[in-house]
Design a protein around this motif. Structure first.
Motif, PDB file in Angstrom:
ATOM      1  N   CYS A 105       0.825  -1.210   0.000  1.00  0.00           N
ATOM      2  CA  CYS A 105       0.000   0.000   0.000  1.00  0.00           C
ATOM      3  C   CYS A 105       0.856   1.254   0.000  1.00  0.00           C
ATOM      4  CB  CYS A 105      -0.960  -0.006   1.198  1.00  0.00           C
ATOM      5  SG  CYS A 105      -0.231   0.579   2.758  1.00  0.00           S
ATOM      6  N   GLY A 106       2.116   1.135   0.449  1.00  0.00           N
ATOM      7  CA  GLY A 106       3.033   2.272   0.402  1.00  0.00           C
ATOM      8  C   GLY A 106       3.325   2.954   1.721  1.00  0.00           C
ATOM      9  N   MET A 107       2.777   2.438   2.839  1.00  0.00           N
ATOM     10  CA  MET A 107       2.912   3.138   4.110  1.00  0.00           C
ATOM     11  C   MET A 107       3.965   2.558   5.046  1.00  0.00           C
ATOM     12  SD  MET A 107       0.860   5.797   4.154  1.00  0.00           S
ATOM     13  CE  MET A 107       1.566   6.017   2.517  1.00  0.00           C
ATOM     14  N   GLY A 108       4.610   1.468   4.666  1.00  0.00           N
ATOM     15  CA  GLY A 108       5.632   0.883   5.523  1.00  0.00           C
ATOM     16  C   GLY A 108       6.933   1.669   5.486  1.00  0.00           C
ATOM     17  N   GLY A 109       7.878   1.262   6.319  1.00  0.00           N
ATOM     18  CA  GLY A 109       9.187   1.913   6.327  1.00  0.00           C
ATOM     19  C   GLY A 109       9.151   3.337   6.822  1.00  0.00           C
ATOM     20  N   GLY A 110       8.109   3.695   7.601  1.00  0.00           N
ATOM     21  CA  GLY A 110       7.993   5.053   8.106  1.00  0.00           C
ATOM     22  C   GLY A 110       7.298   6.010   7.160  1.00  0.00           C
TER      23      GLY A 110
ATOM     24  N   GLN B 238     -17.298  -4.885  -3.488  1.00  0.00           N
ATOM     25  CA  GLN B 238     -18.064  -3.871  -2.766  1.00  0.00           C
ATOM     26  C   GLN B 238     -17.286  -3.346  -1.571  1.00  0.00           C
ATOM     27  OE1 GLN B 238     -21.437  -6.847  -2.761  1.00  0.00           O
ATOM     28  NE2 GLN B 238     -22.617  -4.949  -2.624  1.00  0.00           N
ATOM     29  N   GLU B 239     -16.441  -4.213  -1.017  1.00  0.00           N
ATOM     30  CA  GLU B 239     -15.618  -3.824   0.128  1.00  0.00           C
ATOM     31  C   GLU B 239     -14.219  -4.404  -0.011  1.00  0.00           C
ATOM     32  OE1 GLU B 239     -19.173  -3.625   3.514  1.00  0.00           O
ATOM     33  OE2 GLU B 239     -17.545  -5.074   3.722  1.00  0.00           O
ATOM     34  N   LEU B 240     -13.235  -3.583   0.326  1.00  0.00           N
ATOM     35  CA  LEU B 240     -11.865  -4.061   0.427  1.00  0.00           C
ATOM     36  C   LEU B 240     -11.591  -4.273   1.907  1.00  0.00           C
ATOM     37  CD1 LEU B 240      -8.685  -2.804  -1.374  1.00  0.00           C
ATOM     38  CD2 LEU B 240      -8.670  -3.134   1.101  1.00  0.00           C
ATOM     39  N   VAL B 241     -11.242  -5.499   2.269  1.00  0.00           N
ATOM     40  CA  VAL B 241     -10.989  -5.841   3.665  1.00  0.00           C
ATOM     41  C   VAL B 241      -9.513  -6.133   3.852  1.00  0.00           C
ATOM     42  CG1 VAL B 241     -11.454  -7.506   5.507  1.00  0.00           C
ATOM     43  CG2 VAL B 241     -13.310  -6.735   4.011  1.00  0.00           C
TER      44      VAL B 241
ATOM     45  N   THR C 147      -5.825   3.166   6.614  1.00  0.00           N
ATOM     46  CA  THR C 147      -5.622   4.613   6.507  1.00  0.00           C
ATOM     47  C   THR C 147      -5.342   5.032   5.075  1.00  0.00           C
ATOM     48  OG1 THR C 147      -4.757   4.757   8.766  1.00  0.00           O
ATOM     49  CG2 THR C 147      -4.184   6.544   7.266  1.00  0.00           C
ATOM     50  N   ASN C 148      -4.449   4.313   4.414  1.00  0.00           N
ATOM     51  CA  ASN C 148      -4.047   4.686   3.062  1.00  0.00           C
ATOM     52  C   ASN C 148      -5.155   4.442   2.044  1.00  0.00           C
ATOM     53  OD1 ASN C 148      -2.108   5.854   1.441  1.00  0.00           O
ATOM     54  ND2 ASN C 148      -1.074   3.931   0.952  1.00  0.00           N
ATOM     55  N   PHE C 149      -5.865   3.325   2.179  1.00  0.00           N
ATOM     56  CA  PHE C 149      -6.959   3.034   1.259  1.00  0.00           C
ATOM     57  C   PHE C 149      -8.115   4.016   1.442  1.00  0.00           C
ATOM     58  CE2 PHE C 149      -5.185  -1.353   0.735  1.00  0.00           C
ATOM     59  CZ  PHE C 149      -5.122  -1.342  -0.653  1.00  0.00           C
ATOM     60  N   GLU C 150      -8.391   4.397   2.672  1.00  0.00           N
ATOM     61  CA  GLU C 150      -9.448   5.381   2.915  1.00  0.00           C
ATOM     62  C   GLU C 150      -9.098   6.719   2.263  1.00  0.00           C
ATOM     63  OE1 GLU C 150     -12.344   4.910   3.892  1.00  0.00           O
ATOM     64  OE2 GLU C 150     -12.552   3.830   5.783  1.00  0.00           O
ATOM     65  N   ASP C 151      -7.843   7.118   2.381  1.00  0.00           N
ATOM     66  CA  ASP C 151      -7.388   8.366   1.781  1.00  0.00           C
ATOM     67  C   ASP C 151      -7.497   8.298   0.262  1.00  0.00           C
ATOM     68  OD1 ASP C 151      -6.191  11.011   2.086  1.00  0.00           O
ATOM     69  OD2 ASP C 151      -4.408  10.138   1.164  1.00  0.00           O
ATOM     70  N   ALA C 152      -7.077   7.162  -0.304  1.00  0.00           N
ATOM     71  CA  ALA C 152      -7.134   6.992  -1.759  1.00  0.00           C
ATOM     72  C   ALA C 152      -8.576   6.981  -2.251  1.00  0.00           C
ATOM     73  CB  ALA C 152      -6.430   5.700  -2.150  1.00  0.00           C
TER      74      ALA C 152
END
Length: 383
Positions: free
Chosen positions: A313-318, A344-347, A355-360
């Protein structure tokens, strides 16, 4: 003017930090071929490794901060070069010199918050357990079955507090004798270690370990794969061992033992996203899927890139703390794939991913196209 570290310093730093296998790299380029960054821009891990090998790392360059530590490169490297440890080593050197490119400067504020309040937001330590008010969540006492460790995001982030509440509902429904430590908890330290601040990581780790020992903790159930990875694989460096269980594993066990009953249908098409630190780093793939498969009416579909090949997702490593440009967010690609598959839903099972998927979802105007949920939120609706 470019800042170059002396060859002796960078090589010794990498070796000290467990990155000595950097010398085994023979520039095959397999790391570049799987790195998610190359889906959105030009990025070369191979180049960074070569520079480190010869002590020519430019610590002012933002490139050394791009690695999300997703682990894809280490899966395909034929020489076990340990790229993640190499990047952590050069970041530790940059942190030591106080060199932070513009987009990385938020790490300074995070460090201050961790030191003052034990969380990256700098929110009051006294408010850490506010999410649990009215949910019949007890304070942990010795002899309980498990300590539940929500992690910083579930304690302070408004969206993720809902995940903590859903988790409490599930644990309560299963009759689990558990408790939390609230303001005595500290950040696990995983992300600050990945950004090079080893001393802060040690402070946080020692504080957590001291608290657990004093309270007689033996088993810890965690929501974040980052906490899970750190407690299970890195805290043993301090000569301690606790039983660490991810919430997806625990729920799967509760269902198999008949302690958690699923009473309702969930007639939705769900796609599951494997978080890097739960999947690739710790090989937990089946348990969250087994939980979803136990829910009547639920249709589970898969990404083409799943399990060990899951797209980060891109959020690791700080990078959860770093402002990533919209054009550089490979989470957008993942969300487009989910929508194209008719989900219909990404789980998922990681607060960083949620956090990142919600922002996207908001930025891509997918508000009405798909919902983002943690596994526990789905369970809370069917028990």
């Amino acid at each position: 003017m470019q800042t170059e570290t002396p060859i002796k310093d960078i090589i010794l730093e990498i070796k000290e930090y467990g990155g000595d296998p950097v010398k085994y790299c023979f520039q095959c380029g397999k790391c570049d071929s799987v790195c998610p960054w190359n889906r959105v821009r030009n990025f070369s891990m191979r180049k960074l490794i070569r520079q480190a090998t010869f002590g020519l790392t430019e610590i002012e360059n933002e490139e050394i901060w791009r690695c999300t530590t997703c682990g894809r490169c280490q899966e395909v490297c034929p020489r076990e070069v340990k790229q993640i440890q190499d990047m952590m080593a050069v970041r530790r050197m940059a942190t030591g010199y106080g060199v932070f490119p513009e987009h990385i400067k938020p790490v300074r504020a995070v460090t201050a918050g961790l030191g003052a309040e034990g969380n990256p937001f700098g929110e009051p330590r006294a408010n850490r357990a506010d999410w649990a008010k009215g949910l019949n969540v007890k304070t942990f006492e010795e002899g309980m079955e498990a300590l539940y460790f929500p992690g910083c995001y579930l304690c302070y982030d408004p969206r993720l507090k809902k995940v903590a509440a859903a988790t409490a509902k599930v644990l309560n429904a299963a009759g689990v004798d558990y408790g939390i430590l609230g303001e005595e908890e500290n950040c696990c330290g995983e992300s600050i270690r990945k950004t090079g601040n080893e001393e802060m990581f040690k402070e946080l780790a020692k504080a957590n370990i001291k608290s657990w020992i004093e309270h007689g903790v033996k088993k810890i159930v965690v929501s974040s794969p980052h906490c899970y990875h750190t407690f299970k694989n890195e805290y043993p460096e301090f000569n301690v061992n606790f039983e660490i269980v991810h919430i997806s594993e625990f729920i799967c066990q509760l269902i198999k033992e008949g302690r958690l009953q699923i009473n309702k249908e969930y007639a939705k098409k769900i796609i599951y996203h494997d978080p890097c630190y739960l999947g690739r780093h710790n090989h937990i793939y089946d348990e969250p899927r087994d939980v979803l498969k136990n829910i009547p009416g639920l249709e589970l579909v898969e990404f083409e890139e799943n399990r060990v090949n899951s797209l980060c997702c891109g959020m690791g490593g700080g990078r959860i703390w770093v402002d990533t440009l919209m054009a550089d967010r490979f989470v957008n690609l993942r969300l487009e794939q989910a929508v194209a598959l008719g989900a219909q839903e990404l789980v998922t099972t990681c607060p960083y991913c949620v956090t990142n998927f919600e922002d996207a979802r908001v930025n891509m105007n997918f508000d009405n196209a798909i919902e983002i949920k943690d596994l526990t939120e789905v369970l809370a609706e069917v028990i």
